[in-house]
Design a protein around this motif. Structure first.
Motif, PDB file in Angstrom:
ATOM      1  N   ILE A 143       0.848  -1.190   0.000  1.00 11.48           N
ATOM      2  CA  ILE A 143       0.000   0.000   0.000  1.00 11.48           C
ATOM      3  C   ILE A 143       0.881   1.236   0.000  1.00 11.48           C
ATOM      4  CG2 ILE A 143      -1.759   1.300   1.271  1.00 11.48           C
ATOM      5  CD1 ILE A 143      -2.774  -1.259  -0.038  1.00 11.48           C
ATOM      6  N   THR A 144       0.563   2.179  -0.877  1.00  8.24           N
ATOM      7  CA  THR A 144       1.343   3.407  -1.023  1.00  8.24           C
ATOM      8  C   THR A 144       0.792   4.482  -0.091  1.00  8.24           C
ATOM      9  OG1 THR A 144       1.735   2.868  -3.342  1.00  8.24           O
ATOM     10  CG2 THR A 144       2.153   5.142  -2.658  1.00  8.24           C
ATOM     11  N   ARG A 145       1.666   5.112   0.661  1.00  2.50           N
ATOM     12  CA  ARG A 145       1.239   6.164   1.584  1.00  2.50           C
ATOM     13  C   ARG A 145       0.665   7.354   0.822  1.00  2.50           C
ATOM     14  NH1 ARG A 145       2.188   6.708   6.803  1.00  2.50           N
ATOM     15  NH2 ARG A 145       3.803   5.106   6.727  1.00  2.50           N
ATOM     16  N   TRP A 146      -0.406   7.930   1.374  1.00  2.00           N
ATOM     17  CA  TRP A 146      -1.035   9.099   0.763  1.00  2.00           C
ATOM     18  C   TRP A 146       0.002  10.217   0.641  1.00  2.00           C
ATOM     19  CZ3 TRP A 146      -5.693   8.616  -1.305  1.00  2.00           C
ATOM     20  CH2 TRP A 146      -6.333   9.767  -1.787  1.00  2.00           C
ATOM     21  N   PRO A 147       0.103  10.861  -0.537  1.00  2.00           N
ATOM     22  CA  PRO A 147       1.174  11.854  -0.734  1.00  2.00           C
ATOM     23  C   PRO A 147       0.959  13.130   0.086  1.00  2.00           C
ATOM     24  CG  PRO A 147      -0.313  11.828  -2.612  1.00  2.00           C
ATOM     25  CD  PRO A 147      -0.712  10.671  -1.745  1.00  2.00           C
ATOM     26  N   ALA A 148       2.056  13.669   0.573  1.00  2.00           N
ATOM     27  CA  ALA A 148       2.015  14.958   1.278  1.00  2.00           C
ATOM     28  C   ALA A 148       2.042  16.089   0.258  1.00  2.00           C
ATOM     29  CB  ALA A 148       3.204  15.074   2.220  1.00  2.00           C
ATOM     30  N   GLN A 149       1.408  17.207   0.588  1.00  2.00           N
ATOM     31  CA  GLN A 149       1.363  18.345  -0.318  1.00  2.00           C
ATOM     32  C   GLN A 149       2.523  19.313  -0.114  1.00  2.00           C
ATOM     33  OE1 GLN A 149      -2.861  19.740  -1.398  1.00  2.00           O
ATOM     34  NE2 GLN A 149      -3.022  19.227   0.764  1.00  2.00           N
ATOM     35  N   GLY A 150       3.170  19.221   1.036  1.00  2.00           N
ATOM     36  CA  GLY A 150       4.272  20.136   1.331  1.00  2.00           C
ATOM     37  C   GLY A 150       5.131  19.567   2.433  1.00  2.00           C
ATOM     38  N   ARG A 181       4.416  19.295   5.625  1.00  2.00           N
ATOM     39  CA  ARG A 181       3.716  18.574   6.692  1.00  2.00           C
ATOM     40  C   ARG A 181       3.676  17.083   6.351  1.00  2.00           C
ATOM     41  NH1 ARG A 181       1.445  22.327  10.024  1.00  2.00           N
ATOM     42  NH2 ARG A 181       1.077  24.378   9.068  1.00  2.00           N
ATOM     43  N   GLU A 182       4.135  16.277   7.272  1.00  2.00           N
ATOM     44  CA  GLU A 182       4.242  14.843   7.048  1.00  2.00           C
ATOM     45  C   GLU A 182       2.876  14.173   7.119  1.00  2.00           C
ATOM     46  OE1 GLU A 182       6.407  10.920   9.064  1.00  2.00           O
ATOM     47  OE2 GLU A 182       6.827  12.951   9.801  1.00  2.00           O
ATOM     48  N   CYS A 183       2.656  13.223   6.259  1.00  2.00           N
ATOM     49  CA  CYS A 183       1.424  12.431   6.292  1.00  2.00           C
ATOM     50  C   CYS A 183       1.552  11.349   7.353  1.00  2.00           C
ATOM     51  CB  CYS A 183       1.160  11.791   4.930  1.00  2.00           C
ATOM     52  SG  CYS A 183      -0.256  10.673   4.914  1.00  2.00           S
ATOM     53  N   HIS A 184       0.652  11.368   8.323  1.00  2.00           N
ATOM     54  CA  HIS A 184       0.603  10.313   9.329  1.00  2.00           C
ATOM     55  C   HIS A 184      -0.487   9.323   8.933  1.00  2.00           C
ATOM     56  CE1 HIS A 184       3.346  12.070  12.345  1.00  2.00           C
ATOM     57  NE2 HIS A 184       3.002  13.194  11.732  1.00  2.00           N
ATOM     58  N   ASP A 185      -0.166   8.059   9.069  1.00  2.00           N
ATOM     59  CA  ASP A 185      -1.020   6.979   8.566  1.00  2.00           C
ATOM     60  C   ASP A 185      -1.056   7.075   7.032  1.00  2.00           C
ATOM     61  OD1 ASP A 185      -2.754   4.929   8.112  1.00  2.00           O
ATOM     62  OD2 ASP A 185      -4.314   5.618   9.453  1.00  2.00           O
ATOM     63  N   GLY A 186      -2.218   7.212   6.436  1.00  2.00           N
ATOM     64  CA  GLY A 186      -2.307   7.276   4.985  1.00  2.00           C
ATOM     65  C   GLY A 186      -2.213   5.923   4.306  1.00  2.00           C
ATOM     66  N   ILE A 187      -2.169   4.849   5.105  1.00  2.00           N
ATOM     67  CA  ILE A 187      -2.058   3.510   4.522  1.00  2.00           C
ATOM     68  C   ILE A 187      -3.029   2.506   5.139  1.00  2.00           C
ATOM     69  CG2 ILE A 187       0.366   3.799   3.868  1.00  2.00           C
ATOM     70  CD1 ILE A 187       1.121   2.211   6.370  1.00  2.00           C
ATOM     71  N   SER A 188      -3.850   2.950   6.104  1.00  2.00           N
ATOM     72  CA  SER A 188      -4.665   1.986   6.849  1.00  2.00           C
ATOM     73  C   SER A 188      -6.023   1.730   6.209  1.00  2.00           C
ATOM     74  CB  SER A 188      -4.866   2.465   8.294  1.00  2.00           C
ATOM     75  OG  SER A 188      -5.583   3.685   8.323  1.00  2.00           O
ATOM     76  N   GLY A 189      -6.217   2.209   4.985  1.00  2.00           N
ATOM     77  CA  GLY A 189      -7.473   1.907   4.293  1.00  2.00           C
ATOM     78  C   GLY A 189      -7.613   0.441   3.963  1.00  2.00           C
ATOM     79  N   GLY A 190      -6.481  -0.239   3.931  1.00  2.00           N
ATOM     80  CA  GLY A 190      -6.534  -1.682   3.729  1.00  2.00           C
ATOM     81  C   GLY A 190      -6.664  -2.093   2.275  1.00  2.00           C
ATOM     82  N   THR A 191      -6.964  -3.352   2.092  1.00  2.00           N
ATOM     83  CA  THR A 191      -7.068  -3.917   0.755  1.00  2.00           C
ATOM     84  C   THR A 191      -8.442  -4.534   0.538  1.00  2.00           C
ATOM     85  OG1 THR A 191      -6.228  -6.085   1.447  1.00  2.00           O
ATOM     86  CG2 THR A 191      -4.599  -4.445   0.733  1.00  2.00           C
TER      87      THR A 191
END
Length: 243
Positions: free
Chosen positions: A39-46, A48-58
């Motif tokens: 699973i690819t982490r949700w991209p950050a826009q700047g 600010r770091e993306c926390h989680d962004g991968i727990s949507g699962g499969t």
């Protein structure tokens, strides 16, 4: 669309871990660690770091592949709107189907549309290929990459063809060309994990007299970025199905 039509034959090779490594990895059991979907982490826009962004699962399900006459149908039970008509046994049949489709916007799937209409029209002769070619698939639709994660395909008892592409590093990711595609013959009992951002179409059945059923798993977000070689480059992809 019919003027100056190009046919791009995609090279087909038997899959090996080394040859497939730019596009993903292989596995021999759908329960193995290699078969776990990345699973690819949700991209950050700047900054600010993306926390989680991968727990949507499969999401997982059965991918059913079947040649119906000269048209290839596929159905993915793991996703919404997972019914596809995406490959044909001749260039003329593919073009007839393209003419019968009701196109949406450029970045949207051409799925679930007028199967019976395209099947009946594709049985007529035409200018480019009067006869069906044995063990060849022509396609232009349902080619995309997923940004949220990879996708796995595994058939325990029948082989299939996996068609994938990546642009070279000196080209922008969206600037894909028909000549970038490669096809891999995947034997029964071997699976492949197609990485995020790798262009691919649904797997293609190599047998014409029975359905192929395979296990598939992918990111639940199911983000798709489409490429249409017929619309963008006036080209059909011609994919051999046997070595």
């Amino acid at each position: 669309m019919l003027q100056n039509l190009r046919i791009c034959t995609v090279p087909l090779v038997e899959v090996t871990a080394e040859l497939f490594s730019p596009y993903g990895r292989l596995f021999s059991s759908k329960d193995s660690a290699e078969a776990k979907v990345d699973i690819t982490r949700w991209p950050a826009q700047g900054w600010r770091e993306c926390h989680d962004g991968i727990s949507g699962g499969t999401t997982s399900g059965t991918f059913s592949l079947e040649w119906r006459g000269d048209a290839h149908a596929a159905s993915n039970s793991g996703v919404t709107d997972g019914d596809y008509l995406f490959a044909w046994t001749s260039a003329n049949a593919a073009l007839e189907a393209a003419n019968s489709f009701v196109r949406r916007d450029q970045n949207t799937s051409i799925a679930n549309i007028a199967y019976q209409e395209s099947l009946s029209s594709s049985n007529r002769g035409g200018e480019f290929m009067n006869d069906q070619e044995e063990s060849v698939a022509y396609t232009f639709t349902e080619i995309n990459y997923h940004a949220d994660g990879g996708q796995t395909f595994y058939s325990p008892d029948l082989p299939f063809v996996c068609c994938v592409a990546l642009p070279p590093r000196d080209r922008a990711p969206d600037d894909i060309l028909p000549t970038d595609f490669r096809a891999f013959f995947v034997p029964a009992g071997l699976g492949c994990h197609v990485n995020a951002y790798v262009y691919h179409c649904p797997p293609i059945a190599t047998v014409f007299n029975r359905p192929t059923y395979m296990f598939t798993e992918q990111g639940k977000v199911h983000s798709k970025f489409y490429y249409d070689p017929l619309q963008e480059h006036n080209t059909l992809l011609r994919i051999p199905l046997h070595l």
